[in-house]
Design a protein around this motif. Structure first.
Motif, PDB file in Angstrom:
ATOM      1  N   PHE A  70       0.944  -1.160  -0.028  1.00 18.64           N
ATOM      2  CA  PHE A  70      -0.125  -0.154  -0.006  1.00 18.64           C
ATOM      3  C   PHE A  70       0.907   1.250   0.180  1.00 18.64           C
ATOM      4  O   PHE A  70       0.375   2.416  -0.020  1.00 18.64           O
ATOM      5  N   LEU A  71       1.989   1.126  -0.029  1.00 13.85           N
ATOM      6  CA  LEU A  71       3.048   2.351  -0.266  1.00 13.85           C
ATOM      7  C   LEU A  71       2.967   2.867  -1.552  1.00 13.85           C
ATOM      8  O   LEU A  71       2.850   1.961  -2.731  1.00 13.85           O
ATOM      9  N   ASN A  72       3.363   4.217  -1.816  1.00 16.03           N
ATOM     10  CA  ASN A  72       3.145   4.868  -3.061  1.00 16.03           C
ATOM     11  C   ASN A  72       4.715   5.047  -3.373  1.00 16.03           C
ATOM     12  O   ASN A  72       5.474   5.888  -2.710  1.00 16.03           O
ATOM     13  N   PRO A  73       5.404   4.250  -4.332  1.00 21.75           N
ATOM     14  CA  PRO A  73       6.863   4.253  -4.780  1.00 21.75           C
ATOM     15  C   PRO A  73       7.317   5.674  -5.037  1.00 21.75           C
ATOM     16  O   PRO A  73       8.255   6.061  -5.190  1.00 21.75           O
ATOM     17  N   GLN A  74       6.117   6.589  -5.735  1.00 20.95           N
ATOM     18  CA  GLN A  74       6.348   7.944  -6.169  1.00 20.95           C
ATOM     19  C   GLN A  74       6.749   8.846  -5.143  1.00 20.95           C
ATOM     20  O   GLN A  74       7.058  10.036  -5.147  1.00 20.95           O
ATOM     21  N   ALA A  75       6.220   8.561  -3.803  1.00 23.75           N
ATOM     22  CA  ALA A  75       6.543   9.417  -2.684  1.00 23.75           C
ATOM     23  C   ALA A  75       7.508   9.212  -1.791  1.00 23.75           C
ATOM     24  O   ALA A  75       7.585   8.996  -0.777  1.00 23.75           O
ATOM     25  N   MET A  76       8.713   8.703  -2.373  1.00 17.91           N
ATOM     26  CA  MET A  76       9.824   8.766  -1.841  1.00 17.91           C
ATOM     27  C   MET A  76      10.268   9.844  -1.074  1.00 17.91           C
ATOM     28  O   MET A  76      10.294  11.132  -1.625  1.00 17.91           O
ATOM     29  N   PRO A  77      10.610   9.708   0.122  1.00 17.05           N
ATOM     30  CA  PRO A  77      10.946  11.107   0.916  1.00 17.05           C
ATOM     31  C   PRO A  77      12.246  11.428   0.388  1.00 17.05           C
ATOM     32  O   PRO A  77      13.014  10.764  -0.151  1.00 17.05           O
ATOM     33  N   SER A  78      12.687  12.745   0.553  1.00 16.99           N
ATOM     34  CA  SER A  78      13.568  13.431   0.227  1.00 16.99           C
ATOM     35  C   SER A  78      14.368  14.238   1.454  1.00 16.99           C
ATOM     36  O   SER A  78      13.749  15.126   1.897  1.00 16.99           O
ATOM     37  N   ALA A  79      15.521  14.159   1.578  1.00 19.42           N
ATOM     38  CA  ALA A  79      16.086  14.742   2.547  1.00 19.42           C
ATOM     39  C   ALA A  79      16.319  16.410   2.136  1.00 19.42           C
ATOM     40  O   ALA A  79      16.418  17.104   3.122  1.00 19.42           O
ATOM     41  N   MET A  80      15.972  16.668   1.038  1.00 23.09           N
ATOM     42  CA  MET A  80      16.376  17.984   0.484  1.00 23.09           C
ATOM     43  C   MET A  80      15.075  18.920   0.782  1.00 23.09           C
ATOM     44  O   MET A  80      15.186  20.226   0.539  1.00 23.09           O
ATOM     45  N   ILE A  81      13.901  18.337   1.127  1.00 24.00           N
ATOM     46  CA  ILE A  81      12.532  19.128   1.172  1.00 24.00           C
ATOM     47  C   ILE A  81      12.860  20.213   2.147  1.00 24.00           C
ATOM     48  O   ILE A  81      13.217  19.787   3.334  1.00 24.00           O
ATOM     49  N   GLY A  82      12.400  21.345   1.863  1.00 22.80           N
ATOM     50  CA  GLY A  82      12.681  22.607   3.044  1.00 22.80           C
ATOM     51  C   GLY A  82      14.130  22.959   2.884  1.00 22.80           C
ATOM     52  O   GLY A  82      14.443  23.845   3.958  1.00 22.80           O
ATOM     53  N   LYS A  83      15.027  22.548   2.327  1.00 25.27           N
ATOM     54  CA  LYS A  83      16.336  23.008   2.018  1.00 25.27           C
ATOM     55  C   LYS A  83      16.634  23.841   0.876  1.00 25.27           C
ATOM     56  O   LYS A  83      16.110  23.449  -0.051  1.00 25.27           O
ATOM     57  N   PRO A  84      17.720  24.761   1.015  1.00 27.55           N
ATOM     58  CA  PRO A  84      18.166  25.520  -0.201  1.00 27.55           C
ATOM     59  C   PRO A  84      18.611  24.557  -1.224  1.00 27.55           C
ATOM     60  O   PRO A  84      19.470  23.447  -0.941  1.00 27.55           O
ATOM     61  N   LEU A  85      18.306  24.986  -2.434  1.00 24.66           N
ATOM     62  CA  LEU A  85      18.946  24.227  -3.580  1.00 24.66           C
ATOM     63  C   LEU A  85      20.388  24.429  -3.376  1.00 24.66           C
ATOM     64  O   LEU A  85      21.099  25.515  -3.193  1.00 24.66           O
ATOM     65  N   PRO A  86      21.241  23.289  -3.469  1.00 24.11           N
ATOM     66  CA  PRO A  86      22.767  23.559  -3.307  1.00 24.11           C
ATOM     67  C   PRO A  86      23.588  24.428  -4.429  1.00 24.11           C
ATOM     68  O   PRO A  86      23.077  24.423  -5.558  1.00 24.11           O
ATOM     69  N   ASN A  87      24.463  24.816  -3.930  1.00 25.62           N
ATOM     70  CA  ASN A  87      25.270  25.718  -4.990  1.00 25.62           C
ATOM     71  C   ASN A  87      26.071  24.609  -5.906  1.00 25.62           C
ATOM     72  O   ASN A  87      26.150  23.467  -5.602  1.00 25.62           O
ATOM     73  N   PHE A  88      26.352  25.114  -6.962  1.00 18.15           N
ATOM     74  CA  PHE A  88      26.583  24.385  -8.268  1.00 18.15           C
ATOM     75  C   PHE A  88      27.157  25.189  -9.194  1.00 18.15           C
ATOM     76  O   PHE A  88      26.631  26.337  -9.438  1.00 18.15           O
ATOM     77  N   GLU A  89      27.854  24.697 -10.278  1.00 19.35           N
ATOM     78  CA  GLU A  89      28.148  25.553 -11.281  1.00 19.35           C
ATOM     79  C   GLU A  89      28.525  24.612 -12.631  1.00 19.35           C
ATOM     80  O   GLU A  89      29.381  23.682 -12.328  1.00 19.35           O
TER      81      GLU A  89
END
Length: 183
Positions: A25-44
């Motif tokens: 009964f779990l939704n495979p598309q609802a995988m948790p993310s540790a990044m929710i609520g955090k800023p997009l990391p810096n990248f170049e």
């Protein structure tokens, strides 16, 4: 004591059965993310269409942003692509691509063949940005608010039903926050 030991396999079997039943009964598309609520990391990283143009976090902030992870090796991305062309008609959002662990020439040919819905696609050949934001595969789509905070991660292709259920309520919420002047 011996009688208790005899029931251990039965107890383990029942526990395993309960866990497997719950997993149905779990939704495979609802995988948790540790990044929710955090800023997009810096990248170049370079954009797909020009190795000379580098972009970073600041290029994806200031608007409601959808960062769509795609690749030519992704079969579901082909299914999702026509719907992305519809999404860009919504002037409230900016759609950016993250071309993930792909071949540059194949990706450029893909965009020529199927039309390019993105403001630009970031070329993440090594998957470094994808790894930083917790990408498992493609397609995945991240909602990044006007302040650069990752608000949602959705794994799987976007279609009309997914768009209305998973994305529009959040976009409305972010718009209300912008109207109230929250930063």
């Amino acid at each position: 004591m011996k009688s208790i030991i005899r029931f251990i396999p039965l107890i383990l079997f029942v526990l395993l059965g309960v866990l497997l039943y719950r997993g149905l009964f779990l939704n495979p598309q609802a995988m948790p993310s540790a990044m929710i609520g955090k800023p997009l990391p810096n990248f170049e990283l370079p954009i797909l269409k020009s190795t000379d143009r580098l972009v970073g976090r600041e290029d994806l902030t200031g608007n409601i942003v959808l960062l769509n992870v795609w690749a030519t090796w992704c079969i579901q991305c082909k299914y999702e692509h026509p719907y992305l062309l519809d999404i860009i008609r919504d002037s409230r959002i900016k759609l950016y691509g993250l071309n993930f662990t792909d071949d540059r020439n194949a990706a450029l040919n893909w965009l020529k063949q199927y039309e390019d819905p993105y403001e630009f696609s970031i070329f993440d050949e090594q998957g470094a940005l994808g790894l930083d934001i917790g990408v498992f595969g493609a397609p995945e789509t991240f909602v990044i608010d006007h302040t650069g905070i990752i608000r949602k991660r959705f794994a799987g292709p976007i279609n009309d039903q997914v768009w209305k259920k998973e994305f529009l309520p959040l976009i409305d919420t972010i718009e209300a926050e912008i109207a109230q002047g929250s930063t």
